[in-house]
Design an enzyme around this catalytic site. Structure first.
Site, PDB file in Angstrom:
ATOM      1  N   HIS A 276      -3.802  -5.019   0.648  1.00 18.16           N
ATOM      2  CA  HIS A 276      -3.219  -5.614   1.962  1.00 18.16           C
ATOM      3  C   HIS A 276      -3.321  -6.927   1.896  1.00 18.16           C
ATOM      4  CE1 HIS A 276      -2.665  -1.703   3.964  1.00 18.16           C
ATOM      5  NE2 HIS A 276      -3.613  -1.311   2.972  1.00 18.16           N
TER       6      HIS A 276
ATOM      7  N   CYS B  78       0.766  -1.082   0.182  1.00 18.78           N
ATOM      8  CA  CYS B  78       0.003  -0.081  -0.091  1.00 18.78           C
ATOM      9  C   CYS B  78       1.077   1.378   0.050  1.00 18.78           C
ATOM     10  CB  CYS B  78      -1.005   0.172   1.352  1.00 18.78           C
ATOM     11  SG  CYS B  78      -2.217   1.171   0.978  1.00 18.78           S
TER      12      CYS B  78
ATOM     13  N   GLU C  55      -1.965  -8.752   4.448  1.00 17.19           N
ATOM     14  CA  GLU C  55      -2.191  -9.174   5.807  1.00 17.19           C
ATOM     15  C   GLU C  55      -3.540  -9.440   6.198  1.00 17.19           C
ATOM     16  OE1 GLU C  55      -1.012  -6.256   4.251  1.00 17.19           O
ATOM     17  OE2 GLU C  55      -1.486  -4.750   5.664  1.00 17.19           O
TER      18      GLU C  55
END
Ligand code: XMP
Length: 510
Positions: free
Chosen positions: A167, A79, A169
Site C-alpha cells: 500500500h 493490493c 498510500e
C-alpha cells in the site's frame, strides 16, 4: 476538470488515503465505487484500483469492466487491484502461506524503471493481504519483491499498467508517495496544479456564476468547515451571504460572544441569535440521549427557519459538507448496493423551505479545508480548533439538563481547555472536553463533608473521529487541572479521566 485521477474503490479501508496522498501531490483525484464507475472517462488522465477486503478467489469478487481503461490509460493496481489485474488476465492468485500484515522491506527493485525511480532497494512497505500473486499475468515483468512476496510489483509490457501488492498510500510505506508521484507525474504526465490557491480561485469563480445576484443563507457553527465555506462564499458574493450563528445555550463558556467577535473580524455578514431559552425549555426534564438530540435538532430547524424568513429573497442554503460525507461508499460486504452517506449540518431542513443547496467544500477533505482556509488568511488558531458536536454540552451532561448543570460544565470545560492551551497540549490533542456525570459522591473540604458532582475529562487522538484513542496527558498537568476544577467550580468534588478507546467506547458519552 482536467488533470483528474480516478480511484476505483473496491471497499478498502485505505481508499480515502489514496485520494489524500494524490492530492498532497497537488493532483486532483476522485473516488468512485467500482460498481458505479463514471460513464465518461475523458477527463481522467490516470486510474488507480484500490485494495479490498475481498479475495479474487471468493464468490462474486468485484470485477468491473476495465476495457476502456486497461491498455488505454495509465493504470495502477494496489493490493486487491494488483491481484485483480493478475487473476483476470492470465495470472494466478492463491492463498499466501503466511498472512502478511504490517511492515516489510523490498528485497529487489528492478533497475531502470521510472515507476520505481528514487525508491531505495530495501525500502519499507506496508502489506495487508492474505492472498498472493503466485503467477504473473500475460506480458508482465516483475519489478519488485520482498522477502515473503516474490511478485510485490509488476508492470505489463507495452502498456502503462502497473501493479503493487503493498500500500503506497500508507505512511509506513516510506517511498509510497514517491511511487505515486512517479506513476502520476512521470508515467501518466498529470500536471501538479491542484493547490489551495487554485481551488479558491476556481471555487470563487464557480460560486459567482452559479449564484449570481441571489441571496444565500448559511448556518455558522464556529467550526472550521462552516467558517471556511462562509469565507469562500463571502469572497464570491459579498453581502449577499447572510450567516446565522445560533446560541443554543449549550456552547462552551464565552463561546457565543468570542465567536461572533471573531466573525466580525473576518468581515462576514453574521447575525447572532441567542435562542438559549428556547433550547433549554425544550430540553427540560428530558434525560434520554436520543430524545435530547432530537429536541435540539427540532428547535434548531425552527430557529433557523424563523431567521431565514427575515432574509428577503434568500434562494440558497449553504452548507459546510466535506468530501468524506459524500463519497459513495462500497458496502462492507462488497454487494452491488452502494450507499450514500447524507449529512446535514443544519439538522435537515424541512422541504417547505425550498432552498437550493450549495456546498463549496463537498469535494475536499478536512486537511484540505484547513489548507484552503490558511490560503485565504484564516488564523491558525481558528483552523486548529477542536471539533465540537452540534448538540454541544447537552450530550456531555448525562441525564437531564438544567441551567445550573450547564454552568458547572462550562466552568469545568473552560479550565480543562485553557489548561491544555497553557501547557502547549491543545494542538497535540484531536478533541477534548468534559462530561458531567449523574453521580454524587462524598468528599471532604476543610472540615466539611461534601456530597457533590463528579466530572470526567476526555482527551483523544484521532484522524477523523471514526476511531480514537485516549491521550496520555502528563500526570502533573492532570493534577493541576483536577485541583483547579475542584477548588474553583462550586458543586464538583471529584475528577476522573476517561481511558477508553473508540471502539468500543465513543468519544461523546451520549
Ligand atoms: P462519537 O461520540 O460518535 O463522536 O464517537 C465522533 C465525533 O462526532 C462528534 N459528534 C457530533 N457532531 N453532531 C455533530 O456535529 C452530533 O450530533 C455529534 N455527535 C457526535 C463528536 O464530538 C466527535 O468529534
Amino acid at each position: 476538470m482536467q488533470n483528474n485521477v480516478l480511484i476505483l474503490d473496491f471497499g478498502s479501508q485505505y481508499t480515502q488515503l489514496i485520494a489524500r496522498r494524490v492530492r498532497e501531490l497537488n493532483i486532483y483525484s476522485e473516488i468512485k465505487p467500482y460498481n458505479n464507475p463514471p460513464k465518461d472517462l475523458s477527463s481522467y488522465k490516470a486510474v488507480i484500483l484500490s485494495g479490498s477486503p475481498h479475495s479474487v478467489r471468493g464468490d462474486n469478487p468485484p470485477h468491473p469492466d476495465l476495457s476502456e481503461i486497461k491498455g488505454k490509460k495509465p493504470l495502477l493496481g494496489v493490493c486487491y487491484g494488483a491481484q485483480y489485474l493478475a487473476h483476470f488476465h492470465g495470472g494466478e492468485v492463491g492463498q499466501s502461506n503466511t498472512r502478511e500484515y504490517g511492515r516489510a522491506n523490498l528485497s529487489m527493485v528492478k533497475e531502470g524503471e521510472p515507476f520505481l525511480e528514487g525508491v531505495s532497494s530495501n525500502s519499507q512497505v506496508w502489506m495487508s493481504h492474505s492472498d498472493t500473486i503466485k503467477q504473473l499475468p500475460e506480458g508482465a515483468v516483475r519489478i519488485a519483491s520482498t522477502h515473503d512476496v516474490e511478485n510485490a510489483g509488476y508492470r505489463i509490457e507495452g502498456e502503462d499498467t502497473y501493479a503493487i501488492q503493498f500500500h503506497p498510500e500508507v505512511y509506513h510505506s516510506t517511498d509510497g508517495k514517491k511511487i505515486l508521484e512517479n506513476f502520476l507525474v512521470k508515467i501518466a504526465g498529470v500536471a501538479q496544479t491542484w493547490t489551495p490557491d487554485a481551488f479558491v480561485e476556481t471555487t470563487v469563480a464557480d460560486l459567482k456564476s452559479k449564484i449570481g445576484d441571489d441571496r444565500v443563507i448559511l448556518g455558522l457553527s464556529g467550526g472550521v468547515d462552516s467558517t471556511v465555506a462562509a469565507t469562500l462564499l463571502h469572497k464570491a458574493i459579498g453581502e449577499n451571504l447572510h450567516c446565522i450563528f445560533v446560541n443554543n445555550g449549550l456552547l462552551r463558556k464565552n463561546e457565543y460572544t468570542d465567536v461572533l467577535k471573531q466573525y466580525e473580524g473576518l468581515g462576514l455578514n453574521v447575525k447572532g441569535v441567542d435562542a438559549s431559552a428556547r433550547f433549554l425549555d425544550a430540553l427540560e426534564g428530558e434525560s434520554d440521549p436520543e430524545a435530547k438530540r432530537k429536541a435540539i435538532g427540532r428547535v434548531f430547524v425552527e430557529v433557523f427557519d424563523d431567521e431565514s424568513k427575515l432574509v428577503e429573497n434568500a434562494t440558497w442554503l449553504a452548507q459546510g459538507t466535506i468530501y468524506p460525507d459524500v463519497i459513495e461508499s462500497v458496502s462492507a460486504t462488497g454487494g452491488p448496493s452502494a450507499t450514500i452517506k447524507s449529512h446535514h449540518n443544519v439538522g435537515g431542513l424541512p422541504d417547505y423551505m425550498k432552498l437550493k443547496v450549495v456546498e463549496p467544500l463537498r469535494m475536499i477533505f478536512k486537511d484540505e479545508v484547513r489548507r484552503v482556509g490558511a490560503s485565504m488568511g484564516l488564523s491558525a488558531e481558528l483552523l486548529g480548533r477542536h471539533p465540537f458536536p452540534g448538540p454541544g454540552l447537552a450530550i456531555r451532561i448525562l441525564g437531564d439538563i438544567t441551567p445550573e448543570k450547564v454552568r458547572i460544565l462550562q466552568e469545568v470545560d473552560h479550565i480543562f481547555i485553557n489548561g491544555l492551551r497553557e501547557w502547549g497540549l491543545y494542538d497535540k490533542v484531536w478533541q477534548a472536553g468534559a462530561m458531567l456525570l449523574p453521580v454524587n459522591s462524598v468528599g471532604v473540604m476543610g472540615d466539611e463533608r461534601t456530597y457533590e458532582k463528579c466530572v470526567a475529562l476526555r482527551a483523544v487522538e484521532s484522524t477523523d473521529g471514526m476511531t480514537a484513542d485516549w491521550v496520555h496527558l502528563p500526570y502533573e498537568f492532570m493534577q493541576k487541572v483536577s485541583n483547579d476544577i475542584i477548588n474553583k467550580v462550586k458543586g464538583v468534588n471529584r475528577v476522573v479521566y476517561d481511558i477508553s478507546s473508540k471502539p468500543p467506547a465513543t468519544i461523546e458519552w451520549e
